[in-house]
Design an enzyme around this catalytic site. Structure first.
Site, PDB file in Angstrom:
ATOM      1  N   ASN A  12       0.797  -1.419   0.065  1.00 15.95           N
ATOM      2  CA  ASN A  12       0.047  -0.088  -0.122  1.00 15.95           C
ATOM      3  C   ASN A  12       1.324   1.312  -0.028  1.00 15.95           C
ATOM      4  OD1 ASN A  12      -1.616   2.345   0.299  1.00 15.95           O
ATOM      5  ND2 ASN A  12      -2.505   1.570   2.610  1.00 15.95           N
ATOM      6  N   TRP A  13       1.127   1.948  -1.295  1.00 16.59           N
ATOM      7  CA  TRP A  13       2.021   2.914  -1.096  1.00 16.59           C
ATOM      8  C   TRP A  13       1.346   4.357  -0.769  1.00 16.59           C
ATOM      9  CZ3 TRP A  13       4.513   2.044  -6.819  1.00 16.59           C
ATOM     10  CH2 TRP A  13       5.433   1.375  -7.003  1.00 16.59           C
ATOM     11  N   LYS A  14       0.470   4.434  -0.776  1.00 15.05           N
ATOM     12  CA  LYS A  14      -0.287   5.637  -0.278  1.00 15.05           C
ATOM     13  C   LYS A  14      -0.341   6.584  -0.550  1.00 15.05           C
ATOM     14  CE  LYS A  14      -0.273   3.575   3.910  1.00 15.05           C
ATOM     15  NZ  LYS A  14       0.309   3.494   5.947  1.00 15.05           N
ATOM     16  N   HIS A  98      -9.875   1.446   4.667  1.00 15.18           N
ATOM     17  CA  HIS A  98      -8.188   1.430   5.407  1.00 15.18           C
ATOM     18  C   HIS A  98      -8.229   2.630   6.013  1.00 15.18           C
ATOM     19  CE1 HIS A  98      -4.466   2.855   6.668  1.00 15.18           C
ATOM     20  NE2 HIS A  98      -3.766   1.617   5.497  1.00 15.18           N
ATOM     21  N   GLU A 168      -5.453  -4.515  10.469  1.00 11.51           N
ATOM     22  CA  GLU A 168      -4.573  -3.725  10.688  1.00 11.51           C
ATOM     23  C   GLU A 168      -4.631  -3.093  12.021  1.00 11.51           C
ATOM     24  OE1 GLU A 168      -2.446  -3.029   7.219  1.00 11.51           O
ATOM     25  OE2 GLU A 168      -4.559  -1.196   6.700  1.00 11.51           O
ATOM     26  N   GLY A 174       2.511   2.489  10.715  1.00 11.72           N
ATOM     27  CA  GLY A 174       3.082   3.523  10.829  1.00 11.72           C
ATOM     28  C   GLY A 174       4.044   3.441  11.847  1.00 11.72           C
ATOM     29  N   SER A 214       3.008  -2.143  10.162  1.00 11.97           N
ATOM     30  CA  SER A 214       4.220  -2.380  10.811  1.00 11.97           C
ATOM     31  C   SER A 214       5.387  -3.577  10.184  1.00 11.97           C
ATOM     32  CB  SER A 214       5.054  -1.909  12.510  1.00 11.97           C
ATOM     33  OG  SER A 214       4.331  -1.025  12.933  1.00 11.97           O
ATOM     34  N   GLY A 235       2.906  -1.000   4.455  1.00 14.35           N
ATOM     35  CA  GLY A 235       2.858   0.243   3.752  1.00 14.35           C
ATOM     36  C   GLY A 235       4.010   0.223   4.197  1.00 14.35           C
TER      37      GLY A 235
HETATM   38  P1  PGA Z   1       2.455   0.442   7.458  1.00 12.75           P
HETATM   39  O1  PGA Z   1       1.370   0.604   6.801  1.00 12.75           O
HETATM   40  O2  PGA Z   1       3.344  -0.994   7.028  1.00 12.75           O
HETATM   41  O3  PGA Z   1       3.751   1.597   7.478  1.00 12.75           O
HETATM   42  O4  PGA Z   1       2.378  -0.030   9.481  1.00 12.75           O
HETATM   43  C1  PGA Z   1       0.668  -0.334   6.668  1.00 12.75           C
HETATM   44  C2  PGA Z   1      -0.059   0.250   5.883  1.00 12.75           C
HETATM   45  O5  PGA Z   1      -1.459   1.508   6.736  1.00 12.75           O
HETATM   46  O6  PGA Z   1      -1.258  -0.365   5.199  1.00 12.75           O
END
Ligand code: PGA
Length: 250
Positions: A12-14, A98, A168, A174, A214, A235
């Site tokens: 998920n590149w956001k 999400h 999640e 994050g 994470s 992410g």
């Molecule tokens: P992260 O994000 O791996 O940076 O914790 C995961 C996500 O938001 O899907």
């Protein structure tokens, strides 16, 4: 369109990466040969970069997804994109619910359910994201919150072969903080049991359950070996091509 039974590694590149960075990512990815790995790989870039990635990576079996969609198929919704629009350009997967969309866009479980039904109606796979906040966890409400998100999110779903749930924990996204592996195992089992009780053995068998929050190349293989984990939603670590390749190979 049946779901493959390989583990799914989803990035998920956001709101990250420009075209130049994506081109470099694609070059290294294809040189690594990782697309022939024993896992399915899904990348969800920004809407603007979806077509570019479809052209570059879909021929190699990589799935390309959208990070969200609108709950209606068309209409006066400025700035939005609908499920049929994604389908038309070759999108395979759409994420819904999400935690960043739930919070920043005030999305309700009911709206998320409408999005999910729209994605399935347009014959794409859907990834329903669920998870508890830290406060909900501290108040021992994590499981109730997650199962409620799933119950409403999956309302009126008849076929589960194209459905993934991504667990999640909001506080793990994050943050570099991972739940205990036992905790992940317990939640995953509860999710599978819930789907079995509510929708039957076949649904529980068909649905894919991902863990996200994470994930990195140091913890990915441990998480993937947990019972009932069918893949990972990654992410930050999916932005770094070397990290992402290590996770795919884990
Ligand atoms: P992260 O994000 O791996 O940076 O914790 C995961 C996500 O938001 O899907």
């Amino acid at each position: 369109m049946l779901k493959s039974k390989k583990p799914l590694i989803a990035g998920n590149w956001k709101m990250n990466k420009n075209l130049e960075e994506i081109s470099k990512f694609v070059d290294v990815f294809l040189k690594s040969g990782v697309e022939n790995n024993k896992k399915d790989v899904l990348i969800c870039p920004s809407y603007l970069h979806i077509e570019f990635l479809i052209k570059k990576l879909k021929p190699y079996g990589v799935k390309i997804g959208a990070q969200n969609c609108h709950f209606r198929e068309k209409g006066p919704f400025t700035g939005e994109v609908s499920a049929p629009m994604f389908k038309e350009i070759g999108v395979d997967y759409v994420m819904v619910g999400h935690s960043e969309c739930r919070t920043l866009r005030n999305e309700s479980n009911e709206n998320i359910n409408l999005k999910l039904l729209n994605v399935l109606k347009n014959t794409m796979h859907v990834v329903l994201c669920v998870g508890e906040t830290l406060e909900e966890r501290k108040n021992f409400r994590a499981l109730d919150i997650i199962l409620n998100q799933i119950m409403i999110g999956l309302n009126n779903v008849k076929n589960f072969d194209e459905v993934f749930i991504a667990y999640e924990p909001v506080w793990a996204i994050g943050s570099g903080k991972l739940p205990d592996l036992e905790d992940i195992k317990n939640i995953m089992k509860n999710i599978r049991d819930f789907v079995r009780k509510k929708y039957g053995i076949r649904a529980a068998d068909e649905i894919g359950i991902l863990y996200g929050g994470s994930v990195d190349s140091c913890n990915s293989s441990k998480i993937l070996s947990i019972k009932n984990v069918d893949g990972l939603l990654v992410g930050s670590a999916s932005l770094n091509i070397k990290e992402f390749i290590k996770i795919i190979k884990s």
